[in-house]
Scaffold this motif. Structure first.
Motif, PDB file in Angstrom:
ATOM      1  N   PRO A 123       4.145  14.312  -0.637  1.00 16.65           N
ATOM      2  CA  PRO A 123       4.875  14.130  -1.908  1.00 16.65           C
ATOM      3  C   PRO A 123       5.732  12.864  -1.935  1.00 16.65           C
ATOM      4  CG  PRO A 123       4.945  16.430  -1.254  1.00 16.65           C
ATOM      5  CD  PRO A 123       4.343  15.657  -0.086  1.00 16.65           C
ATOM      6  N   GLU A 124       6.429  12.583  -0.847  1.00 13.69           N
ATOM      7  CA  GLU A 124       7.258  11.375  -0.790  1.00 13.69           C
ATOM      8  C   GLU A 124       6.386  10.121  -0.824  1.00 13.69           C
ATOM      9  OE1 GLU A 124       9.196   7.991   1.003  1.00 13.69           O
ATOM     10  OE2 GLU A 124       7.761   9.181   2.135  1.00 13.69           O
ATOM     11  N   LEU A 125       5.236  10.166  -0.149  1.00 12.62           N
ATOM     12  CA  LEU A 125       4.313   9.037  -0.166  1.00 12.62           C
ATOM     13  C   LEU A 125       3.784   8.797  -1.578  1.00 12.62           C
ATOM     14  CD1 LEU A 125       2.819   6.881   1.509  1.00 12.62           C
ATOM     15  CD2 LEU A 125       1.027   8.587   1.915  1.00 12.62           C
ATOM     16  N   LEU A 126       3.486   9.862  -2.288  1.00 14.93           N
ATOM     17  CA  LEU A 126       3.031   9.731  -3.678  1.00 14.93           C
ATOM     18  C   LEU A 126       4.110   9.084  -4.545  1.00 14.93           C
ATOM     19  CD1 LEU A 126       1.240  13.158  -4.216  1.00 14.93           C
ATOM     20  CD2 LEU A 126       0.163  10.907  -4.063  1.00 14.93           C
ATOM     21  N   ASP A 127       5.360   9.453  -4.330  1.00 18.66           N
ATOM     22  CA  ASP A 127       6.460   8.871  -5.104  1.00 18.66           C
ATOM     23  C   ASP A 127       6.626   7.376  -4.850  1.00 18.66           C
ATOM     24  OD1 ASP A 127       7.084  11.325  -6.239  1.00 18.66           O
ATOM     25  OD2 ASP A 127       8.750  11.735  -4.853  1.00 18.66           O
ATOM     26  N   ARG A 128       6.234   6.910  -3.666  1.00 18.33           N
ATOM     27  CA  ARG A 128       6.396   5.496  -3.307  1.00 18.33           C
ATOM     28  C   ARG A 128       5.250   4.612  -3.784  1.00 18.33           C
ATOM     29  NH1 ARG A 128       6.459   5.861   2.585  1.00 18.33           N
ATOM     30  NH2 ARG A 128       6.194   3.630   2.454  1.00 18.33           N
ATOM     31  N   GLN A 129       4.178   5.191  -4.312  1.00 19.97           N
ATOM     32  CA  GLN A 129       3.043   4.386  -4.745  1.00 19.97           C
ATOM     33  C   GLN A 129       3.465   3.441  -5.867  1.00 19.97           C
ATOM     34  OE1 GLN A 129      -0.232   4.749  -3.102  1.00 19.97           O
ATOM     35  NE2 GLN A 129       1.350   5.660  -1.801  1.00 19.97           N
ATOM     36  N   GLY A 130       2.982   2.201  -5.807  1.00 21.25           N
ATOM     37  CA  GLY A 130       3.335   1.219  -6.818  1.00 21.25           C
ATOM     38  C   GLY A 130       2.799  -0.145  -6.435  1.00 21.25           C
ATOM     39  N   PRO A 131       3.379  -1.201  -6.983  1.00 18.94           N
ATOM     40  CA  PRO A 131       2.863  -2.552  -6.732  1.00 18.94           C
ATOM     41  C   PRO A 131       2.904  -2.978  -5.270  1.00 18.94           C
ATOM     42  CG  PRO A 131       4.462  -2.568  -8.525  1.00 18.94           C
ATOM     43  CD  PRO A 131       4.473  -1.192  -7.941  1.00 18.94           C
ATOM     44  N   GLY A 132       3.827  -2.423  -4.481  1.00 19.50           N
ATOM     45  CA  GLY A 132       3.952  -2.822  -3.087  1.00 19.50           C
ATOM     46  C   GLY A 132       3.276  -1.902  -2.093  1.00 19.50           C
ATOM     47  N   LEU A 133       2.767  -0.750  -2.557  1.00 22.89           N
ATOM     48  CA  LEU A 133       2.140   0.223  -1.667  1.00 22.89           C
ATOM     49  C   LEU A 133       1.039   0.969  -2.396  1.00 22.89           C
ATOM     50  CD1 LEU A 133       2.068   1.891   1.026  1.00 22.89           C
ATOM     51  CD2 LEU A 133       3.673   3.464  -0.096  1.00 22.89           C
ATOM     52  N   ARG A 134      -0.132   0.967  -1.804  1.00 26.81           N
ATOM     53  CA  ARG A 134      -1.266   1.766  -2.293  1.00 26.81           C
ATOM     54  C   ARG A 134      -1.827   2.534  -1.108  1.00 26.81           C
ATOM     55  NH1 ARG A 134      -4.176  -0.272  -6.711  1.00 26.81           N
ATOM     56  NH2 ARG A 134      -5.483   1.564  -6.437  1.00 26.81           N
ATOM     57  N   THR A 135      -2.039   3.813  -1.284  1.00 27.36           N
ATOM     58  CA  THR A 135      -2.589   4.650  -0.220  1.00 27.36           C
ATOM     59  C   THR A 135      -3.976   5.100  -0.612  1.00 27.36           C
ATOM     60  OG1 THR A 135      -0.391   5.403   0.437  1.00 27.36           O
ATOM     61  CG2 THR A 135      -2.257   6.782   1.098  1.00 27.36           C
ATOM     62  N   PHE A 136      -4.870   5.121   0.368  1.00 27.94           N
ATOM     63  CA  PHE A 136      -6.232   5.616   0.177  1.00 27.94           C
ATOM     64  C   PHE A 136      -6.501   6.721   1.188  1.00 27.94           C
ATOM     65  CE2 PHE A 136      -6.308   1.274  -1.352  1.00 27.94           C
ATOM     66  CZ  PHE A 136      -6.952   1.411  -2.566  1.00 27.94           C
ATOM     67  N   LEU A 137      -7.039   7.831   0.709  1.00 28.86           N
ATOM     68  CA  LEU A 137      -7.540   8.869   1.589  1.00 28.86           C
ATOM     69  C   LEU A 137      -9.009   8.588   1.837  1.00 28.86           C
ATOM     70  CD1 LEU A 137      -5.961  12.115   0.088  1.00 28.86           C
ATOM     71  CD2 LEU A 137      -5.053  10.595   1.873  1.00 28.86           C
ATOM     72  N   ILE A 138      -9.449   8.824   3.044  1.00 27.07           N
ATOM     73  CA  ILE A 138     -10.848   8.672   3.422  1.00 27.07           C
ATOM     74  C   ILE A 138     -11.397  10.072   3.616  1.00 27.07           C
ATOM     75  CG2 ILE A 138     -12.442   7.737   5.140  1.00 27.07           C
ATOM     76  CD1 ILE A 138     -10.194   5.600   5.708  1.00 27.07           C
ATOM     77  N   LEU A 139     -12.414  10.418   2.824  1.00 27.13           N
ATOM     78  CA  LEU A 139     -12.940  11.780   2.795  1.00 27.13           C
ATOM     79  C   LEU A 139     -14.396  11.830   3.215  1.00 27.13           C
ATOM     80  CD1 LEU A 139     -11.410  12.548  -0.689  1.00 27.13           C
ATOM     81  CD2 LEU A 139     -10.558  13.418   1.493  1.00 27.13           C
ATOM     82  N   ASP A 140     -14.749  12.867   3.961  1.00 34.89           N
ATOM     83  CA  ASP A 140     -16.131  13.137   4.324  1.00 34.89           C
ATOM     84  C   ASP A 140     -16.850  13.618   3.064  1.00 34.89           C
ATOM     85  OD1 ASP A 140     -18.538  13.917   5.539  1.00 34.89           O
ATOM     86  OD2 ASP A 140     -17.690  15.802   6.283  1.00 34.89           O
ATOM     87  N   ARG A 141     -17.906  12.914   2.668  1.00 34.90           N
ATOM     88  CA  ARG A 141     -18.630  13.273   1.444  1.00 34.90           C
ATOM     89  C   ARG A 141     -19.271  14.660   1.533  1.00 34.90           C
ATOM     90  NH1 ARG A 141     -21.760   7.921  -0.811  1.00 34.90           N
ATOM     91  NH2 ARG A 141     -19.904   7.048  -1.819  1.00 34.90           N
ATOM     92  N   GLU A 142     -19.728  15.030   2.718  1.00 31.57           N
ATOM     93  CA  GLU A 142     -20.430  16.304   2.869  1.00 31.57           C
ATOM     94  C   GLU A 142     -19.495  17.503   2.780  1.00 31.57           C
ATOM     95  OE1 GLU A 142     -22.877  18.489   6.386  1.00 31.57           O
ATOM     96  OE2 GLU A 142     -23.452  16.408   5.939  1.00 31.57           O
ATOM     97  N   SER A 143     -18.402  17.471   3.543  1.00 31.35           N
ATOM     98  CA  SER A 143     -17.507  18.633   3.611  1.00 31.35           C
ATOM     99  C   SER A 143     -16.266  18.509   2.739  1.00 31.35           C
ATOM    100  CB  SER A 143     -17.065  18.860   5.055  1.00 31.35           C
ATOM    101  OG  SER A 143     -16.185  17.818   5.474  1.00 31.35           O
ATOM    102  N   GLY A 144     -15.927  17.285   2.324  1.00 32.73           N
ATOM    103  CA  GLY A 144     -14.679  17.058   1.612  1.00 32.73           C
ATOM    104  C   GLY A 144     -13.486  16.953   2.541  1.00 32.73           C
ATOM    105  N   GLY A 145     -13.724  17.055   3.865  1.00 36.11           N
ATOM    106  CA  GLY A 145     -12.639  16.999   4.832  1.00 36.11           C
ATOM    107  C   GLY A 145     -11.968  15.640   4.881  1.00 36.11           C
ATOM    108  N   LEU A 146     -10.705  15.653   5.267  1.00 35.45           N
ATOM    109  CA  LEU A 146      -9.902  14.432   5.328  1.00 35.45           C
ATOM    110  C   LEU A 146     -10.146  13.714   6.655  1.00 35.45           C
ATOM    111  CD1 LEU A 146      -7.808  12.633   3.989  1.00 35.45           C
ATOM    112  CD2 LEU A 146      -6.037  14.164   4.836  1.00 35.45           C
ATOM    113  N   VAL A 147     -10.844  12.601   6.585  1.00 37.24           N
ATOM    114  CA  VAL A 147     -11.179  11.778   7.752  1.00 37.24           C
ATOM    115  C   VAL A 147      -9.967  10.972   8.196  1.00 37.24           C
ATOM    116  CG1 VAL A 147     -12.606   9.840   8.547  1.00 37.24           C
ATOM    117  CG2 VAL A 147     -13.611  11.638   7.110  1.00 37.24           C
ATOM    118  N   GLY A 148      -9.238  10.428   7.230  1.00 35.92           N
ATOM    119  CA  GLY A 148      -8.090   9.600   7.559  1.00 35.92           C
ATOM    120  C   GLY A 148      -7.364   9.130   6.326  1.00 35.92           C
ATOM    121  N   LYS A 149      -6.354   8.324   6.589  1.00 34.59           N
ATOM    122  CA  LYS A 149      -5.507   7.761   5.533  1.00 34.59           C
ATOM    123  C   LYS A 149      -5.274   6.302   5.857  1.00 34.59           C
ATOM    124  CE  LYS A 149      -1.148   8.026   6.103  1.00 34.59           C
ATOM    125  NZ  LYS A 149       0.196   8.490   6.371  1.00 34.59           N
ATOM    126  N   CYS A 150      -5.242   5.456   4.828  1.00 35.94           N
ATOM    127  CA  CYS A 150      -4.883   4.052   5.008  1.00 35.94           C
ATOM    128  C   CYS A 150      -3.835   3.675   3.978  1.00 35.94           C
ATOM    129  CB  CYS A 150      -6.108   3.152   4.856  1.00 35.94           C
ATOM    130  SG  CYS A 150      -5.703   1.390   5.053  1.00 35.94           S
TER     131      CYS A 150
END
Length: 178
Positions: free
Chosen positions: A45-72
């Motif tokens: 939630p705090e990371l979502l609040d910080r999203q903006g011009p200086g920070l963008r977050t991407f989740l990396i998801l497994d297409r088959e299972s939908g599982g969370l592979v990582g975050k960048c």
């Protein structure tokens, strides 16, 4: 970006609904991630609040299972004459070591260098800063084509101490040649 066959992952911005799966992935991977980065399973939630011009977050998801592979996190985004950002990433179990994080990071780098008309960030240069002992992250930076630029002593305060980092960088011109 090199064509290594079908891509097993996709990237997207995090959403509030990801809080549960994110917390589970971070908890499951606490020992794996905690050597190098803060472990904050309830931090989405705090990371979502910080999203903006200086920070963008991407989740990396497994297409088959939908599982969370990582975050960048694409952080410290500066436009103007610089057009630069720093990439920080975590991979999560059970996907660590499968090559899926590399696939996802290629998609993130593509998005960072793509023009705004194509949904990208229109950056010219990216940096990755890695603690010297983090051999897996250094290997990932090299696989992506990042070149070693130097050593930065006492760069980040992590786990109660100022930590040294190796600095890697890549420009859009170099990426097109990969």
């Amino acid at each position: 970006m090199p064509d290594d066959g079908p891509v097993r992952v996709e990237i997207r911005a995090p959403r509030a609904a990801d809080a549960g799966p994110y917390a589970a992935a971070v908890r499951r991977s606490a020992e794996h991630v905690g050597r190098w980065n803060p472990v904050e399973p309830d931090g989405l939630p705090e990371l979502l609040d910080r999203q903006g011009p200086g920070l963008r977050t991407f989740l990396i998801l497994d297409r088959e299972s939908g599982g969370l592979v990582g975050k960048c996190n694409v952080a410290n985004i500066v436009m103007g004459r610089f057009c630069n950002a720093a990439l920080g990433y975590d991979s999560y179990l059970p996907f660590a070591g499968t090559g899926m994080m590399s696939e996802g990071m290629r998609l993130v780098v593509d998005r960072c260098f793509a023009g705004q008309a194509d949904g990208g960030l229109a950056l010219h240069r990216l940096e990755i800063n890695v603690q010297p002992e983090n051999e897996r992250s250094i290997a990932l930076a090299r696989r992506l084509g990042f070149r070693h630029e130097g050593f930065t002593p006492r760069m980040l305060f992590l786990d109660g101490a100022w930590r040294d980092h190796e600095r890697f960088a890549l420009t859009v011109e170099e990426w097109r040649g990969v």
